[in-house]
Design a protein around this motif. Structure first.
Motif, PDB file in Angstrom:
ATOM      1  N   LEU A  39      32.730  34.397  32.869  1.00  0.00           N
ATOM      2  CA  LEU A  39      33.521  33.136  32.124  1.00  0.00           C
ATOM      3  C   LEU A  39      34.602  33.101  32.159  1.00  0.00           C
ATOM      4  O   LEU A  39      35.412  32.374  32.275  1.00  0.00           O
ATOM      5  CB  LEU A  39      32.980  33.376  30.524  1.00  0.00           C
ATOM      6  N   SER A  40      35.350  34.501  32.167  1.00  0.00           N
ATOM      7  CA  SER A  40      36.885  34.579  32.194  1.00  0.00           C
ATOM      8  C   SER A  40      37.242  33.871  33.598  1.00  0.00           C
ATOM      9  O   SER A  40      38.474  33.488  33.877  1.00  0.00           O
ATOM     10  CB  SER A  40      37.264  35.957  31.922  1.00  0.00           C
ATOM     11  N   GLY A  41      36.624  34.259  34.768  1.00  0.00           N
ATOM     12  CA  GLY A  41      36.668  33.829  36.085  1.00  0.00           C
ATOM     13  C   GLY A  41      36.665  32.311  36.061  1.00  0.00           C
ATOM     14  O   GLY A  41      37.679  31.583  36.795  1.00  0.00           O
ATOM     15  N   CYS A  42      35.844  31.483  35.429  1.00  0.00           N
ATOM     16  CA  CYS A  42      35.900  30.238  35.195  1.00  0.00           C
ATOM     17  C   CYS A  42      37.118  29.404  34.506  1.00  0.00           C
ATOM     18  O   CYS A  42      37.619  28.739  35.044  1.00  0.00           O
ATOM     19  CB  CYS A  42      34.292  29.474  34.480  1.00  0.00           C
ATOM     20  N   VAL A  73      45.405  33.136  33.987  1.00  0.00           N
ATOM     21  CA  VAL A  73      45.178  34.047  35.458  1.00  0.00           C
ATOM     22  C   VAL A  73      45.218  35.447  35.363  1.00  0.00           C
ATOM     23  O   VAL A  73      44.580  36.478  35.589  1.00  0.00           O
ATOM     24  CB  VAL A  73      46.173  33.566  36.499  1.00  0.00           C
ATOM     25  N   TRP A  74      46.523  35.929  34.661  1.00  0.00           N
ATOM     26  CA  TRP A  74      46.518  37.182  34.396  1.00  0.00           C
ATOM     27  C   TRP A  74      45.376  37.911  33.729  1.00  0.00           C
ATOM     28  O   TRP A  74      45.176  39.297  34.053  1.00  0.00           O
ATOM     29  CB  TRP A  74      47.864  37.716  33.671  1.00  0.00           C
ATOM     30  N   ALA A  75      44.955  37.268  32.738  1.00  0.00           N
ATOM     31  CA  ALA A  75      43.901  37.866  31.843  1.00  0.00           C
ATOM     32  C   ALA A  75      42.716  38.088  32.537  1.00  0.00           C
ATOM     33  O   ALA A  75      41.994  38.982  32.128  1.00  0.00           O
ATOM     34  CB  ALA A  75      43.590  36.719  30.755  1.00  0.00           C
ATOM     35  N   TRP A  76      42.254  37.288  33.572  1.00  0.00           N
ATOM     36  CA  TRP A  76      41.211  37.669  34.253  1.00  0.00           C
ATOM     37  C   TRP A  76      41.281  39.115  35.072  1.00  0.00           C
ATOM     38  O   TRP A  76      40.191  39.683  34.909  1.00  0.00           O
ATOM     39  CB  TRP A  76      40.818  36.349  35.300  1.00  0.00           C
ATOM     40  N   GLN A  77      42.097  39.222  35.704  1.00  0.00           N
ATOM     41  CA  GLN A  77      42.193  40.637  36.379  1.00  0.00           C
ATOM     42  C   GLN A  77      42.362  41.789  35.203  1.00  0.00           C
ATOM     43  O   GLN A  77      41.833  42.957  35.431  1.00  0.00           O
ATOM     44  CB  GLN A  77      43.406  40.685  37.287  1.00  0.00           C
TER      45      GLN A  77
END
Length: 251
Positions: A39-42, A73-77
């Protein structure tokens, strides 16, 4: 004065609340990890589109948008790392006899995939914002990236506060690669270098004739870098920053 106050408060809130949400998601049942990661990737894909769109506009709203999208974007990684999806090939504690470059090699292997992901994301953000008049997203990501690398190196070399509770149980082995000490030679260099960069950013924010976009963008970036400097200073003070996110931790 409100032209400076609102972006300053927004940046502090986004830094504090965003970190808390990531820590909260990490405290949930492992059965939720895969869904959270995808979900975070989406969300990240939509954020990249937002970076591309906002980069062509030098407005106050575009500065906020670029900053927020770069954080997503930073949160995804960050989520991928803390949930254990993007770490490295080595997932065991550091051998007690490992020293010097041998320990450096082992430490890098624990976060190798994470480092590669950061490089890829930096390229994506750069391409998405390339040639745009609004570079808030690009510089947001660069500040986060450089200061995070500095924090990792300082944790490896030795600091007083290791913030052990920030890492979940399945990543506790990473603590064996950290060192606890009152100070290390790199930390003052990190703080001074970051401060040297922060000063002209704040000067640009308060420059005579600065546009509303410039004021907003520079205040956001100056605040973000100042918060990173504060985090570095807290590493060697007898004060734990974990209390700021106590609400996100579960027993």
């Amino acid at each position: 004065m409100s032209m400076y106050l609102w972006p300053l408060l927004f940046t502090i809130f986004a830094w504090w609340f965003g970190t808390g949400i990531i820590l909260f998601l990490n405290q949930r049942s492992p059965t939720t990890y895969q869904g959270t990661f995808w979900l975070s990737g989406c969300v990240m894909l939509f954020a990249i589109v937002g970076i591309k769109t906002s980069s062509s506009m030098d407005t106050v709203a575009a500065a906020y948008c670029g900053f927020t999208c770069a954080l997503l974007v930073w949160a995804w990684q960050e989520i991928g790392f803390l949930l254990g999806f993007i770490t490295g090939p080595r997932r065991i504690a550091c051998p007690p006899d490992a020293r010097g470059w041998k320990k450096v090699g082992f430490a890098f292997q624990t976060i190798q995939h994470h480092e590669i992901a950061l490089i890829v994301l930096a390229i994506v953000v750069t391409v998405a914002s390339w040639g745009g008049v609004n570079q808030t997203a690009f510089w947001t990501f660069i500040i986060l990236w450089i200061m995070r690398q500095s924090a990792k190196l300082n944790l490896f070399l030795g600091v007083l506060n290791l913030n052990e509770n920030f890492l979940p149980n399945h990543l506790k082995y990473i603590h064996s690669y950290f060192s606890r000490s009152l100070m290390n030679p790199l930390l003052p260099i990190s703080v001074i270098a970051a401060t040297v960069v922060a000063v002209p950013i704040w000067q640009a924010a308060f420059a005579v004739g600065a546009s509303p976009y410039q004021i907003t963008s520079c205040t956001i970036l100056g605040t973000l870098l100042s918060l990173a400097i504060l985090e570095h200073i807290l590493m060697v003070l007898p004060i734990s920053s974990e209390g700021l996110w106590r609400w996100s931790f579960r027993a």
